[in-house]
Write a protein that holds these residues in place. Structure first.
Motif, PDB file in Angstrom:
ATOM      1  N   UNK A  72       9.696  23.832   8.984  1.00 33.57           N
ATOM      2  CA  UNK A  72      10.502  23.303   7.922  1.00 33.57           C
ATOM      3  C   UNK A  72      10.239  21.826   8.067  1.00 33.57           C
ATOM      4  N   UNK A  73       9.298  21.263   8.842  1.00 34.59           N
ATOM      5  CA  UNK A  73       9.124  19.737   9.005  1.00 34.59           C
ATOM      6  C   UNK A  73       8.282  19.621   7.708  1.00 34.59           C
ATOM      7  N   UNK A  74       7.886  18.093   7.759  1.00 33.42           N
ATOM      8  CA  UNK A  74       7.021  17.648   6.636  1.00 33.42           C
ATOM      9  C   UNK A  74       5.458  17.908   6.807  1.00 33.42           C
ATOM     10  N   UNK A  75       4.887  18.834   7.737  1.00 35.32           N
ATOM     11  CA  UNK A  75       3.794  19.082   7.993  1.00 35.32           C
ATOM     12  C   UNK A  75       3.292  20.453   7.384  1.00 35.32           C
ATOM     13  N   UNK A  76       2.385  20.264   6.684  1.00 39.05           N
ATOM     14  CA  UNK A  76       2.144  21.550   5.770  1.00 39.05           C
ATOM     15  C   UNK A  76       0.827  22.310   6.100  1.00 39.05           C
ATOM     16  N   UNK A  77       0.839  23.444   5.666  1.00 41.04           N
ATOM     17  CA  UNK A  77      -0.635  24.170   5.885  1.00 41.04           C
ATOM     18  C   UNK A  77      -1.240  24.076   7.185  1.00 41.04           C
ATOM     19  N   UNK A  78      -0.478  24.605   8.357  1.00 40.48           N
ATOM     20  CA  UNK A  78      -1.229  24.286   9.420  1.00 40.48           C
ATOM     21  C   UNK A  78      -2.361  25.421   9.788  1.00 40.48           C
ATOM     22  N   UNK A 118       5.599   0.543  13.329  1.00 41.25           N
ATOM     23  CA  UNK A 118       5.867   1.902  12.924  1.00 41.25           C
ATOM     24  C   UNK A 118       7.494   2.009  12.340  1.00 41.25           C
ATOM     25  N   UNK A 119       8.202   1.143  13.001  1.00 42.37           N
ATOM     26  CA  UNK A 119       9.685   1.359  12.654  1.00 42.37           C
ATOM     27  C   UNK A 119      10.075   0.915  11.443  1.00 42.37           C
ATOM     28  N   UNK A 120       9.352  -0.262  10.992  1.00 40.18           N
ATOM     29  CA  UNK A 120       9.534  -0.879   9.466  1.00 40.18           C
ATOM     30  C   UNK A 120       8.968   0.064   8.287  1.00 40.18           C
ATOM     31  N   UNK A 121       8.237   1.409   8.723  1.00 38.41           N
ATOM     32  CA  UNK A 121       7.774   2.154   7.670  1.00 38.41           C
ATOM     33  C   UNK A 121       8.983   3.144   7.498  1.00 38.41           C
ATOM     34  N   UNK A 122       9.043   3.563   6.044  1.00 41.69           N
ATOM     35  CA  UNK A 122      10.216   4.593   5.874  1.00 41.69           C
ATOM     36  C   UNK A 122       9.762   5.830   6.446  1.00 41.69           C
ATOM     37  N   UNK A 123      10.808   6.629   6.896  1.00 41.32           N
ATOM     38  CA  UNK A 123      10.582   7.711   7.496  1.00 41.32           C
ATOM     39  C   UNK A 123       9.647   8.848   6.787  1.00 41.32           C
ATOM     40  N   UNK A 124       9.649   8.524   5.353  1.00 40.75           N
ATOM     41  CA  UNK A 124       8.980   9.290   4.409  1.00 40.75           C
ATOM     42  C   UNK A 124       7.529   9.231   4.833  1.00 40.75           C
ATOM     43  N   UNK A 125       6.808   7.979   5.422  1.00 37.49           N
ATOM     44  CA  UNK A 125       5.592   7.633   5.815  1.00 37.49           C
ATOM     45  C   UNK A 125       5.671   8.217   7.295  1.00 37.49           C
ATOM     46  N   UNK A 126       4.654   9.488   7.241  1.00 31.82           N
ATOM     47  CA  UNK A 126       4.654  10.112   8.715  1.00 31.82           C
ATOM     48  C   UNK A 126       3.778   9.116   9.377  1.00 31.82           C
ATOM     49  N   UNK A 135       0.683  -1.278  -0.070  1.00 31.19           N
ATOM     50  CA  UNK A 135       0.094  -0.133  -0.047  1.00 31.19           C
ATOM     51  C   UNK A 135       0.874   1.359  -0.078  1.00 31.19           C
ATOM     52  N   UNK A 136       1.998   1.233   0.839  1.00 29.80           N
ATOM     53  CA  UNK A 136       2.842   2.498   0.711  1.00 29.80           C
ATOM     54  C   UNK A 136       2.502   3.710   0.953  1.00 29.80           C
ATOM     55  N   UNK A 137       1.887   3.662   2.445  1.00 33.28           N
ATOM     56  CA  UNK A 137       1.040   4.936   2.472  1.00 33.28           C
ATOM     57  C   UNK A 137       1.859   6.217   2.953  1.00 33.28           C
ATOM     58  N   UNK A 138       1.292   7.332   2.812  1.00 34.85           N
ATOM     59  CA  UNK A 138       1.927   8.685   3.065  1.00 34.85           C
ATOM     60  C   UNK A 138       1.906   8.988   4.582  1.00 34.85           C
TER      61      UNK A 138
END
Length: 490
Positions: free
Chosen positions: A384-390, A274-282, A236-239
């Motif tokens: 400057x984190x991966x979270x946008x549009x607060x 959680x740890x097996x997910x790539x860090x690009x998956x928040x 599935x490779x979630x974001x």
């Protein structure tokens, strides 16, 4: 500049005078409501979820249930309450149940408790089904959040063992994993005892609308869908990965004959997931009502150090901070805390979890906290984190709070009120006199500051409170999901 803290002085008196003139309540109602509504809707309209190849993907765990909604004061007889309201970690008798319900009712606080007495639980279900306004729906953090993400345009995978009957509540385009093919599943049932603001239970009066949940789960506490979820996540490779439903483990009697801690083992598997997910998956953890200190300590060592984001209400924020700072459970807190109080707890909680990131050498760092209250939404994100549009996310969460509780998409001002004052302090620190002035034409107040050596953005949005509440249970799940919807970009 709107939304920026300023110092006390002559400008303070001048601004208060302006607000008194232009934003006082008139004979019709709070004149701030219309401009607040229009700007929140503007922010929502200007910020939309990607489509096609840009459609984000979310994976959510764990569990689902049938929710049985019932009016609390119709089901329960206050005359059966013997003695004073009292808190219990788990419920074994009718007396404990009534005292526990009364305890949270008088505070207007949300609560969720395990009832170990199966016969009593089944009897309460039978009594509830005799009431004319009792209704069934799907429950559980994961499915409710999953439905919200789907409604807002996300591609969704979620993990739960569900019967075919329960699956009918889920949009067919949501992928459900957890049970083996043709496996017969007995759904867990949660009873949602709802009450409205100012409702009475004997001599007690509820200060706000809320709900008290009881359950006698057999499936959800074991996170029985976890392994199947594991199989599907790589493809599935979630974001975004959402961890929720762990409160079902709270005070659950895990039976082991070999001395093993089954609950700790299951949580270790969540950590591994959680740890097996790539860090690009928040990774986001959704808090809930917990009272089992051992479980809470597990969460602070096995889950919280390894997620990017945490979402919670005001009660859960106070409890989480209390456990992290003092190693103690806070059973109930102010149901409508000052903004300054919540922001201070958010800052301290942020620093405590960031210290845990270092202590446990986590590959992730906490970069987002969302706290939702009756009166406002507060979101803190690291710059400057991966979270946008607060700013837009806070507005979206506010609108969702109203729509869900009123059970209507359109926002009707005659069924709406604001509790946020014309100005609020940004901290309870006596040496810091910073205040934010609430501008109805630009209602989401945002500023940046330093917290624990990190520059963060903080946004506070007023909630257009629904004065004719139709739904309370599930509001937090929908609000948290809505807050995340606009903050992740594929």
């Amino acid at each position: 500049m709107a939304g920026v803290p300023v110092k006390f002085g002559t400008i303070l008196s001048f601004c208060f005078a302006l607000y008194a003139i232009y934003y006082r309540k008139n004979d019709i109602g709070d004149v701030r409501l219309s401009p607040v509504k229009e700007h929140l809707l503007f922010l929502e309209a200007e910020n939309r979820v990607g489509v096609g190849n840009d459609q984000p993907k979310v994976a959510l765990g764990y569990g689902a249930c049938h929710d049985l909604f019932v009016n609390a004061t119709s089901l329960l007889d206050h005359r059966e309450l013997k003695g004073s309201p009292e808190h219990f970690n788990e419920l074994a008798t009718k007396d404990e149940f009534l005292k526990s319900f009364a305890y949270f009712f008088k505070h207007g606080a949300a609560a969720e408790r395990f009832m170990s007495n199966s016969e009593l639980y089944d009897e309460l279900i039978k009594q509830a089904l005799k009431l004319s306004d009792t209704r069934w729906t799907i429950g559980g953090n994961a499915p409710l959040m999953a439905k919200r993400f789907y409604i807002e345009g996300w591609n969704v995978l979620f993990a739960a063992k569900m019967s075919k009957k329960l699956k009918k509540y889920i949009p067919k385009d949501i992928q459900i994993v957890g049970a083996d093919e043709n496996e017969e599943v007995r759904d867990d049932v949660h009873m949602i005892l709802e009450y409205k603001a100012d409702e009475e239970f004997g001599v007690l009066k509820a200060p706000r609308a809320n709900r008290y949940i009881i359950h006698n789960d057999e499936n959800n506490p074991l996170l029985s869908s976890l392994e199947k979820f594991d199989e599907h996540l790589p493809g599935f490779s979630p974001n975004l990965l959402v961890i929720s439903g762990l409160q079902m483990m709270d005070n659950y009697p895990f039976k082991t004959g070999d001395g093993k801690d089954l609950r700790a083992e299951r949580l270790d598997l969540v950590k591994k997931q959680i740890l097996t997910q790539p860090t690009s998956t928040l990774a986001h953890f959704e808090m809930a009502s917990y009272v089992d200190l051992e479980l809470l300590k597990h969460l602070t060592t096995k889950i919280l150090p390894f997620v990017d984001s945490v979402g919670m209400n005001e009660q859960e924020l106070t409890n989480l901070y209390s456990v992290l700072e003092y190693g103690e459970v806070s059973v109930v807190a102010d149901s409508n805390p000052r903004v300054a109080t919540a922001l201070d707890q958010m800052r301290k909680t942020f620093m405590l979890i960031r210290n845990q990131n270092k202590q446990y050498q986590s590959t992730r760092q906490l970069t987002r906290i969302h706290v939702h209250t009756l009166a406002y939404q507060a979101i803190m994100t690291v710059k400057n984190s991966n979270w946008k549009r607060t700013e837009a996310a806070a507005a979206k969460a506010s609108l969702t709070a109203h729509r869900y509780v009123c059970n209507k998409q359109e926002i009707e001002l005659d069924k709406t009120k604001l509790l946020l004052d014309d100005s609020f302090s940004t901290t309870t620190d006596n040496d810091n006199n910073s205040r934010v002035f609430f501008e109805p034409t630009k209602p989401v107040s945002c500023w940046d500051e330093e917290v624990g050596g990190e520059r963060v953005d903080i946004c506070v949005a007023p909630v257009l409170i629904c004065t004719e509440a139709q739904l309370t249970a599930g509001a937090g799940d929908n609000i948290s999901a809505a807050g995340l919807v606009l903050q992740v970009e594929k």
